[in-house]
Design a protein around this motif. Sequence first.
Motif, PDB file in Angstrom:
ATOM      1  N   ARG A 161       0.889  -1.231  -0.024  1.00  0.00           N
ATOM      2  CA  ARG A 161       0.040   0.184  -0.011  1.00  0.00           C
ATOM      3  C   ARG A 161       0.853   1.143  -0.166  1.00  0.00           C
ATOM      4  N   LEU A 162       0.882   1.960  -1.059  1.00  0.00           N
ATOM      5  CA  LEU A 162       1.488   3.268  -1.140  1.00  0.00           C
ATOM      6  C   LEU A 162       0.818   4.305  -0.582  1.00  0.00           C
ATOM      7  N   GLY A 163       1.665   5.053   0.167  1.00  0.00           N
ATOM      8  CA  GLY A 163       1.130   6.287   0.968  1.00  0.00           C
ATOM      9  C   GLY A 163       2.105   7.512   0.856  1.00  0.00           C
ATOM     10  N   LEU A 164       1.584   8.702   0.460  1.00  0.00           N
ATOM     11  CA  LEU A 164       2.361   9.784   0.167  1.00  0.00           C
ATOM     12  C   LEU A 164       1.967  10.967   0.824  1.00  0.00           C
ATOM     13  N   GLY A 165       2.837  11.772   1.377  1.00  0.00           N
ATOM     14  CA  GLY A 165       2.326  13.165   1.676  1.00  0.00           C
ATOM     15  C   GLY A 165       3.548  14.210   1.934  1.00  0.00           C
ATOM     16  N   THR A 166       3.174  15.351   2.161  1.00  0.00           N
ATOM     17  CA  THR A 166       4.100  16.311   2.071  1.00  0.00           C
ATOM     18  C   THR A 166       4.810  16.331   3.556  1.00  0.00           C
ATOM     19  N   GLN A 167       6.089  16.644   3.532  1.00  0.00           N
ATOM     20  CA  GLN A 167       6.842  16.968   4.842  1.00  0.00           C
ATOM     21  C   GLN A 167       6.431  18.292   5.213  1.00  0.00           C
ATOM     22  N   VAL A 168       7.019  18.453   6.454  1.00  0.00           N
ATOM     23  CA  VAL A 168       6.907  19.941   7.200  1.00  0.00           C
ATOM     24  C   VAL A 168       7.772  20.838   6.398  1.00  0.00           C
ATOM     25  N   ARG A 169       7.345  22.289   6.450  1.00  0.00           N
ATOM     26  CA  ARG A 169       7.935  23.206   5.821  1.00  0.00           C
ATOM     27  C   ARG A 169       9.466  23.252   6.176  1.00  0.00           C
ATOM     28  N   ALA A 170      10.123  23.101   7.489  1.00  0.00           N
ATOM     29  CA  ALA A 170      11.337  23.232   7.890  1.00  0.00           C
ATOM     30  C   ALA A 170      12.178  22.143   7.116  1.00  0.00           C
ATOM     31  N   HIS A 171      11.708  20.923   6.781  1.00  0.00           N
ATOM     32  CA  HIS A 171      12.535  19.981   6.179  1.00  0.00           C
ATOM     33  C   HIS A 171      12.657  20.066   4.755  1.00  0.00           C
ATOM     34  N   ILE A 172      11.331  20.799   4.051  1.00  0.00           N
ATOM     35  CA  ILE A 172      11.284  20.922   2.902  1.00  0.00           C
ATOM     36  C   ILE A 172      12.252  22.202   2.249  1.00  0.00           C
ATOM     37  N   VAL A 173      12.040  23.144   2.904  1.00  0.00           N
ATOM     38  CA  VAL A 173      12.967  24.396   2.821  1.00  0.00           C
ATOM     39  C   VAL A 173      14.570  24.066   3.275  1.00  0.00           C
ATOM     40  N   ARG A 174      14.731  23.728   4.531  1.00  0.00           N
ATOM     41  CA  ARG A 174      16.166  23.847   4.985  1.00  0.00           C
ATOM     42  C   ARG A 174      16.814  22.543   4.792  1.00  0.00           C
ATOM     43  N   ARG A 175      16.169  21.222   4.783  1.00  0.00           N
ATOM     44  CA  ARG A 175      16.884  20.187   4.651  1.00  0.00           C
ATOM     45  C   ARG A 175      16.973  19.805   3.278  1.00  0.00           C
ATOM     46  N   TYR A 176      15.961  19.925   2.432  1.00  0.00           N
ATOM     47  CA  TYR A 176      16.067  19.627   0.976  1.00  0.00           C
ATOM     48  C   TYR A 176      16.308  20.714  -0.004  1.00  0.00           C
ATOM     49  N   GLY A 177      16.235  21.871   0.440  1.00  0.00           N
ATOM     50  CA  GLY A 177      16.586  23.130  -0.369  1.00  0.00           C
ATOM     51  C   GLY A 177      15.549  23.330  -1.265  1.00  0.00           C
ATOM     52  N   ILE A 178      14.257  23.075  -1.001  1.00  0.00           N
ATOM     53  CA  ILE A 178      13.514  23.422  -2.182  1.00  0.00           C
ATOM     54  C   ILE A 178      12.218  24.385  -1.683  1.00  0.00           C
ATOM     55  N   ASP A 179      11.496  25.058  -2.505  1.00  0.00           N
ATOM     56  CA  ASP A 179      10.569  26.093  -2.079  1.00  0.00           C
ATOM     57  C   ASP A 179       9.237  25.342  -1.604  1.00  0.00           C
ATOM     58  N   TYR A 180       8.675  25.633  -0.544  1.00  0.00           N
ATOM     59  CA  TYR A 180       7.485  25.221   0.152  1.00  0.00           C
ATOM     60  C   TYR A 180       6.222  25.939  -0.301  1.00  0.00           C
ATOM     61  N   ASP A 181       6.171  26.038  -1.667  1.00  0.00           N
ATOM     62  CA  ASP A 181       5.242  26.825  -2.154  1.00  0.00           C
ATOM     63  C   ASP A 181       3.903  25.775  -2.893  1.00  0.00           C
ATOM     64  N   ARG A 182       2.740  26.035  -2.385  1.00  0.00           N
ATOM     65  CA  ARG A 182       1.623  25.458  -2.675  1.00  0.00           C
ATOM     66  C   ARG A 182       1.797  23.792  -2.506  1.00  0.00           C
ATOM     67  N   PRO A 183       2.278  23.274  -1.403  1.00  0.00           N
ATOM     68  CA  PRO A 183       2.410  21.956  -1.157  1.00  0.00           C
ATOM     69  C   PRO A 183       1.150  21.168  -1.465  1.00  0.00           C
ATOM     70  N   ALA A 184      -0.151  21.646  -1.283  1.00  0.00           N
ATOM     71  CA  ALA A 184      -1.187  20.568  -1.867  1.00  0.00           C
ATOM     72  C   ALA A 184      -1.245  20.258  -3.341  1.00  0.00           C
ATOM     73  N   ALA A 185      -1.041  21.564  -4.144  1.00  0.00           N
ATOM     74  CA  ALA A 185      -1.129  21.384  -5.641  1.00  0.00           C
ATOM     75  C   ALA A 185       0.139  20.547  -6.102  1.00  0.00           C
ATOM     76  N   ARG A 186       1.426  20.794  -5.447  1.00  0.00           N
ATOM     77  CA  ARG A 186       2.565  20.024  -5.839  1.00  0.00           C
ATOM     78  C   ARG A 186       2.161  18.692  -5.590  1.00  0.00           C
ATOM     79  N   MET A 187       1.747  18.068  -4.384  1.00  0.00           N
ATOM     80  CA  MET A 187       1.486  16.657  -4.009  1.00  0.00           C
ATOM     81  C   MET A 187       0.367  16.087  -4.927  1.00  0.00           C
ATOM     82  N   ARG A 188      -0.579  16.731  -5.380  1.00  0.00           N
ATOM     83  CA  ARG A 188      -1.634  16.383  -6.196  1.00  0.00           C
ATOM     84  C   ARG A 188      -1.033  15.936  -7.550  1.00  0.00           C
ATOM     85  N   ASP A 189       0.023  16.620  -8.026  1.00  0.00           N
ATOM     86  CA  ASP A 189       0.665  16.561  -9.254  1.00  0.00           C
ATOM     87  C   ASP A 189       1.668  15.547  -9.169  1.00  0.00           C
TER      88      ASP A 189
END
Length: 100
Positions: free
Chosen positions: A19-47
């Motif tokens: 069973r595959l489950g996907l979800g967004t990470q919290v803003r701090a990890h997205i921005v500071r750990r992975y170095g990417i923008d945390y812009d419109r996370p729901a739209a990005r996850m849907r895509d």
Amino acid sequence: MVSAAAAHELAGNTGGRFRLGLGTQVRAHIVRRYGIDYDRPAARMRDYVRAVKACLRAFEGQEHLDYDGEFYRLDLLPPDWAPAPHGQPVPWTSPRWGRS
């Protein structure tokens, strides 16, 4: 593509019980750990989910890979790199997204 390939392999090796489950990470990890923008996370996850589903359909030979979403564009799946179809479904924990 990597998420889809891993899910495809796990579904095949577990007889479809994966069973595959996907979800967004919290803003701090997205921005500071992975170095990417945390812009419109729901739209990005849907895509992202739609892109993964397009890969899975291509792996099973249901369609040619040609996904063009808002954030992801996938259209190259050479036959030598495509996993072999196994006919097992990849169940989703949130089936409401990615119906395209």
